[in-house]
Design an enzyme around this catalytic site. Sequence first.
Site, PDB file in Angstrom:
ATOM      1  NE  ARG A  85      -8.471   2.420 -10.288  1.00 45.01           N
ATOM      2  CZ  ARG A  85      -9.779   2.277 -10.060  1.00 45.01           C
ATOM      3  NH1 ARG A  85     -10.489   3.275  -9.579  1.00 45.01           N
ATOM      4  NH2 ARG A  85     -10.382   1.119 -10.319  1.00 45.01           N
ATOM      5  CE  LYS A 125     -15.956   1.641  -7.308  1.00 43.48           C
ATOM      6  NZ  LYS A 125     -15.019   1.241  -8.357  1.00 43.48           N
TER       7      LYS A 125
HETATM    8  C1  PLP Z   1     -15.601   1.143  -9.520  1.00 46.17           C
HETATM    9  C2  PLP Z   1     -15.131   0.241 -10.560  1.00 46.17           C
HETATM   10  C3  PLP Z   1     -15.974  -0.074 -11.632  1.00 46.17           C
HETATM   11  C4  PLP Z   1     -17.358   0.524 -11.810  1.00 46.17           C
HETATM   12  O1  PLP Z   1     -17.237   1.838 -12.266  1.00 46.17           O
HETATM   13  P1  PLP Z   1     -18.536   2.718 -12.617  1.00 46.17           P
HETATM   14  O2  PLP Z   1     -17.978   3.942 -13.209  1.00 46.17           O
HETATM   15  O3  PLP Z   1     -19.241   2.965 -11.336  1.00 46.17           O
HETATM   16  O4  PLP Z   1     -19.339   1.942 -13.571  1.00 46.17           O
HETATM   17  C5  PLP Z   1     -15.507  -0.961 -12.587  1.00 46.17           C
HETATM   18  N1  PLP Z   1     -14.265  -1.498 -12.493  1.00 46.17           N
HETATM   19  C6  PLP Z   1     -13.430  -1.210 -11.480  1.00 46.17           C
HETATM   20  C7  PLP Z   1     -12.084  -1.831 -11.445  1.00 46.17           C
HETATM   21  C8  PLP Z   1     -13.822  -0.329 -10.475  1.00 46.17           C
HETATM   22  O5  PLP Z   1     -12.989  -0.056  -9.488  1.00 46.17           O
END
Ligand code: PLP
Length: 351
Positions: free
Chosen positions: A130, A36
């Site tokens: 969250r 992302k």
């Molecule tokens: C963005 C995201 C991740 C990845 O997080 P990083 O800190 O970039 O490794 C993993 N799980 C969810 C649900 C996310 O939204």
Amino acid sequence: MVTPRIEINLRKIAHNAKTLKELYGSKGIDVIGVTKVVCGDTKIAEIILKSGIRILADSRISNIKKMRDAGIQAQFLLLRTIYSQANDVVNYADISLNSELSVIKELSKFAVKQDKTHKIILMVELGDLREGIMPSVLENTVKEIIKLKGIKLVGIGTNLACFGGIKPDNEKMEHLSSIAKNIEDKFKLKLKFISGGNSANYNWFMATKDVGKINNLRLGESIFLGCETLDRKPIPKLFTDAFTLIAEVIELKTKPSLPYGDIHQDAFGNTPKFHDIGEIRRALLGVGLQDVLVSGLMPISVIDILGASSDHLIVNAKQTDLKVGDTVKFNLNYGALLAAMTSPYIIKKYK
Ligand SMILES: *Cc1c(COP(=O)(O)O)cnc(C)c1O
């Protein structure tokens, strides 16, 4: 060469992805690559897959669609499921993270319509506040889900250190393991994914003797920036400079350090304060807040960032020999990388 641009070193990203896959694999944890922050960039997605990672995750269905349309062969996990997009979720994602029964029912409706089985991982709330189902009502939710046609429950997961900054520690991971065991025993099913978190799980992983039932992590930042995310410490053997932002000097003049006249609000409604350090060499760079999170830029040369507006970055050029037309390089933190990859004005250059 065009400026401003972000230079993306695919070899360094590949190295990080491969190293992390092997590291986590050494205790039986599989890695999902999260795209992302790079907006589902197809060249980066390809290099992650070449490093041996087989599942890619993104928060946005448009990024998953882009990767699929580019012919990328992977399983795709959607990290953020939106009710009104259920049809597209079933169409483009193989798996999705979910925490609302009404959304899962909608997914079921479209899965039946499309004659597909859509896989879901249920997110469990463990304190970061969250996404996630409260553990006390998880069993009842699972009971409803397993009745739904076109839906297969393939895992449970949790996400920490995102909103509340809560550390994924042994206690949280043991809790998730015990929740997983309980669901498997109670409903006589096998959960393929017990997904313990993200790049913030590194310290827990390194310290723990027993990962329990945790067999999966979803990694973005540590692949791209080579750091864990509780203290942003570099992970040994990883590159922390796979991305570099390059901007051009468009004006360079010796001017006072203190703005003069009657001080009111700046471009963003703040009333700025400055220290008088006499006359300085001020460089104006052709990049701004419309392109990048300026507070997340770290200059590679010895200059100081003084501030920015939408299209200009103002720096103290100090003793450097910078002149108009020269370029200046910056390392980026996660927020700056996110903004730079999202800005259509920043050219993406692969190395
Ligand atoms: C963005 C995201 C991740 C990845 O997080 P990083 O800190 O970039 O490794 C993993 N799980 C969810 C649900 C996310 O939204």
